[in-house]
Design a protein around this motif. Structure first.
Motif, mmCIF file in Angstrom:
data_model
loop_
_atom_site.group_PDB
_atom_site.id
_atom_site.type_symbol
_atom_site.label_atom_id
_atom_site.label_comp_id
_atom_site.label_asym_id
_atom_site.label_seq_id
_atom_site.Cartn_x
_atom_site.Cartn_y
_atom_site.Cartn_z
ATOM 1 N N UNK A 1 0.826 -1.204 0.000
ATOM 2 C CA UNK A 1 0.000 0.000 0.000
ATOM 3 C C UNK A 1 0.856 1.247 0.000
ATOM 4 N N UNK A 2 1.978 1.195 0.709
ATOM 5 C CA UNK A 2 2.849 2.365 0.768
ATOM 6 C C UNK A 2 3.438 2.685 -0.603
ATOM 7 N N UNK A 3 3.737 1.646 -1.379
ATOM 8 C CA UNK A 3 4.368 1.842 -2.674
ATOM 9 C C UNK A 3 3.365 2.171 -3.773
ATOM 10 N N UNK A 4 2.092 2.147 -3.457
ATOM 11 C CA UNK A 4 1.076 2.314 -4.495
ATOM 12 C C UNK A 4 1.194 3.657 -5.219
ATOM 13 N N UNK A 5 1.497 4.718 -4.478
ATOM 14 C CA UNK A 5 1.545 6.047 -5.088
ATOM 15 C C UNK A 5 2.931 6.688 -5.045
ATOM 16 N N UNK A 6 3.929 5.946 -4.580
ATOM 17 C CA UNK A 6 5.241 6.567 -4.399
ATOM 18 C C UNK A 6 5.880 6.950 -5.726
ATOM 19 N N UNK A 7 5.505 6.277 -6.810
ATOM 20 C CA UNK A 7 6.066 6.610 -8.120
ATOM 21 C C UNK A 7 5.690 8.021 -8.563
ATOM 22 N N UNK A 8 4.593 8.539 -8.031
ATOM 23 C CA UNK A 8 4.103 9.845 -8.469
ATOM 24 C C UNK A 8 5.022 10.991 -8.082
ATOM 25 N N UNK A 9 5.924 10.751 -7.139
ATOM 26 C CA UNK A 9 6.810 11.822 -6.675
ATOM 27 C C UNK A 9 8.285 11.541 -6.948
ATOM 28 N N UNK A 10 8.577 10.561 -7.816
ATOM 29 C CA UNK A 10 9.968 10.293 -8.185
ATOM 30 C C UNK A 10 10.522 11.508 -8.927
ATOM 31 N N UNK A 11 11.702 11.999 -8.560
ATOM 32 C CA UNK A 11 12.222 13.231 -9.169
ATOM 33 C C UNK A 11 12.804 13.050 -10.561
ATOM 34 N N UNK A 12 12.798 11.828 -11.095
ATOM 35 C CA UNK A 12 13.318 11.586 -12.438
ATOM 36 C C UNK A 12 12.214 11.008 -13.324
ATOM 37 N N UNK A 13 11.969 11.644 -14.451
ATOM 38 C CA UNK A 13 11.063 11.115 -15.463
ATOM 39 C C UNK A 13 11.902 10.554 -16.601
ATOM 40 N N UNK A 14 11.760 9.259 -16.853
ATOM 41 C CA UNK A 14 12.591 8.586 -17.853
ATOM 42 C C UNK A 14 11.679 7.858 -18.823
ATOM 43 N N UNK A 15 11.471 8.461 -20.002
ATOM 44 C CA UNK A 15 10.607 7.898 -21.030
ATOM 45 C C UNK A 15 11.465 7.379 -22.186
ATOM 46 N N UNK A 16 11.244 6.121 -22.564
ATOM 47 C CA UNK A 16 12.021 5.499 -23.636
ATOM 48 C C UNK A 16 11.072 4.721 -24.550
ATOM 49 N N UNK A 17 10.950 5.158 -25.787
ATOM 50 C CA UNK A 17 9.994 4.522 -26.704
ATOM 51 C C UNK A 17 10.392 3.095 -27.070
ATOM 52 N N UNK A 18 11.658 2.726 -26.860
ATOM 53 C CA UNK A 18 12.079 1.355 -27.181
ATOM 54 C C UNK A 18 11.424 0.318 -26.273
ATOM 55 N N UNK A 19 10.850 0.759 -25.171
ATOM 56 C CA UNK A 19 10.174 -0.159 -24.261
ATOM 57 C C UNK A 19 8.741 -0.440 -24.700
ATOM 58 N N UNK A 20 8.329 0.133 -25.827
ATOM 59 C CA UNK A 20 6.964 -0.038 -26.320
ATOM 60 C C UNK A 20 6.989 -0.591 -27.742
ATOM 61 N N UNK A 21 6.045 -1.442 -28.035
ATOM 62 C CA UNK A 21 5.963 -2.030 -29.375
ATOM 63 C C UNK A 21 5.524 -1.001 -30.400
ATOM 64 N N UNK A 22 4.603 -0.108 -30.012
ATOM 65 C CA UNK A 22 4.079 0.895 -30.932
ATOM 66 C C UNK A 22 4.292 2.292 -30.364
ATOM 67 N N UNK A 23 4.575 3.251 -31.229
ATOM 68 C CA UNK A 23 4.781 4.632 -30.786
ATOM 69 C C UNK A 23 3.490 5.234 -30.230
ATOM 70 N N UNK A 24 2.341 4.773 -30.718
ATOM 71 C CA UNK A 24 1.080 5.293 -30.207
ATOM 72 C C UNK A 24 0.889 4.900 -28.744
ATOM 73 N N UNK A 25 1.357 3.711 -28.365
ATOM 74 C CA UNK A 25 1.280 3.294 -26.965
ATOM 75 C C UNK A 25 2.245 4.107 -26.103
ATOM 76 N N UNK A 26 3.407 4.410 -26.647
ATOM 77 C CA UNK A 26 4.372 5.263 -25.943
ATOM 78 C C UNK A 26 3.758 6.634 -25.665
ATOM 79 N N UNK A 27 3.097 7.211 -26.652
ATOM 80 C CA UNK A 27 2.480 8.524 -26.485
ATOM 81 C C UNK A 27 1.393 8.491 -25.414
ATOM 82 N N UNK A 28 0.535 7.483 -25.456
ATOM 83 C CA UNK A 28 -0.536 7.367 -24.461
ATOM 84 C C UNK A 28 0.039 7.243 -23.049
ATOM 85 N N UNK A 29 1.101 6.454 -22.933
ATOM 86 C CA UNK A 29 1.714 6.263 -21.615
ATOM 87 C C UNK A 29 2.296 7.570 -21.082
ATOM 88 N N UNK A 30 3.032 8.285 -21.907
ATOM 89 C CA UNK A 30 3.654 9.541 -21.469
ATOM 90 C C UNK A 30 2.591 10.542 -21.011
#
Length: 302
Positions: A66-95
């Motif tokens: 439960x403690x970890x459920x929302x902790x990602x929301x305050x991580x000070x680093x945003x790291x987006x990499x489209x290679x982790x997605x099969x389609x660029x449209x999914x990458x865009x939706x995720x970002x």
């Protein structure tokens, strides 16, 4: 090519493997009965650990407790990499989903890697990411927009990047900016790294190919400048002294730079008064030093 302090550690593939191992280790700790040990860690330490992971992997830790459920929301680093997605449209939706669900906490580092399959990039998504980071006090931005088949895609550098007063480090790779001038220009940068960064040929100042870069990124405030894999246009001045106004510059790296035509400056002068560390690697022109108090220099010519 030697590594610099501003380059990411290793390749994207190596970092991906590293973050995967971190994720597996976190899950293994829970599976083997170490959940209390994880629960005892302060938020700042958890944030530090998750900052080494892609944002997609960091969000997956929300299932640990439960403690970890929302902790990602305050991580000070945003790291987006489209290679982790099969389609660029999914990458865009995720970002866009992350930007809309994250809390209002500080963003220290933004890493945005979008590797396209054609000679284009998503200007709307880039604008959204840069605007969000600037509004949340970002200090370091790394962007790579490499196209799979056609090299550097044309982009318009978002205005918030130039007006962000908190930004200290900027890395742009495989970009072809269409706006080579800005009414503002960066005023707070300490470190600038540009690689495969093509200036728009119809608007660049060929009499001084560094003038547009200096206007865009505020060379006068820089303490470190790395320019790699540049092809410059030039009209043949007798002397080119592009760093004379870099009064705070201490570290300079010029690597694999050349002039597109047969015209090249008779004298390429480096005269930054505070320069103490210089690297010249595989450049296609001769350089002359003037008024520099160098303590360390590396020069390689092929």
């Amino acid at each position: 090519m030697p590594k610099t302090s501003f380059q990411e550690s290793g390749s994207v593939m190596k970092r991906s493997k590293k973050t995967t191992l971190i994720s597996q280790h976190v899950y293994n700790c829970v599976a083997t009965g170490h959940q209390d040990r994880l629960g005892d860690m302060p938020d700042c330490l958890i944030h530090h650990i998750l900052s080494f992971m892609e944002t997609r992997d960091a969000i997956r830790t929300c299932v640990l407790s439960k403690r970890w459920r929302y902790i990602w929301k305050s991580i000070p680093c945003l790291y987006f990499n489209s290679k982790s997605f099969t389609r660029l449209v999914d990458f865009k939706k995720f970002v866009l989903w992350v930007l809309s669900h994250r809390d209002n906490s500080h963003v220290k580092v933004l890493i945005y890697y979008r590797f396209g399959v054609d000679y284009a990039t998503d200007q709307y998504l880039l604008n959204k990411v840069i605007e969000y980071a600037a509004l949340h006090g970002v200090e370091e931005i790394r962007i790579n927009l490499r196209a799979k088949t056609s090299g550097c895609p044309p982009i318009e550098i978002p205005l918030p990047l130039f007006t962000c007063q908190s930004l200290k480090r900027l890395e742009l790779k495989d970009c072809h900016p269409t706006n080579v001038s800005s009414p503002f220009g960066c005023k707070s940068l300490d470190i600038l790294h540009l690689e495969h960064f093509s200036m728009f040929p119809t608007a660049a100042d060929f009499s001084n190919p560094f003038a547009s870069l200096s206007e865009l990124f505020g060379f006068t405030t820089l303490t470190a400048l790395h320019l790699n894999s540049f092809a410059l246009c030039y009209t043949g001045m007798e002397c080119l002294d592009p760093f004379a106004n870099c009064v705070n510059l201490k570290i300079l790296q010029l690597s694999e730079m050349s002039f597109k035509s047969d015209l090249s400056p008779k004298d390429f002068v480096i005269s930054a008064p505070q320069l103490s560390n210089l690297s010249l690697i595989c450049n296609r022109f001769r350089c002359y030093l003037w008024g520099c108090s160098l303590r360390k220099a590396r020069m390689f010519v092929l």
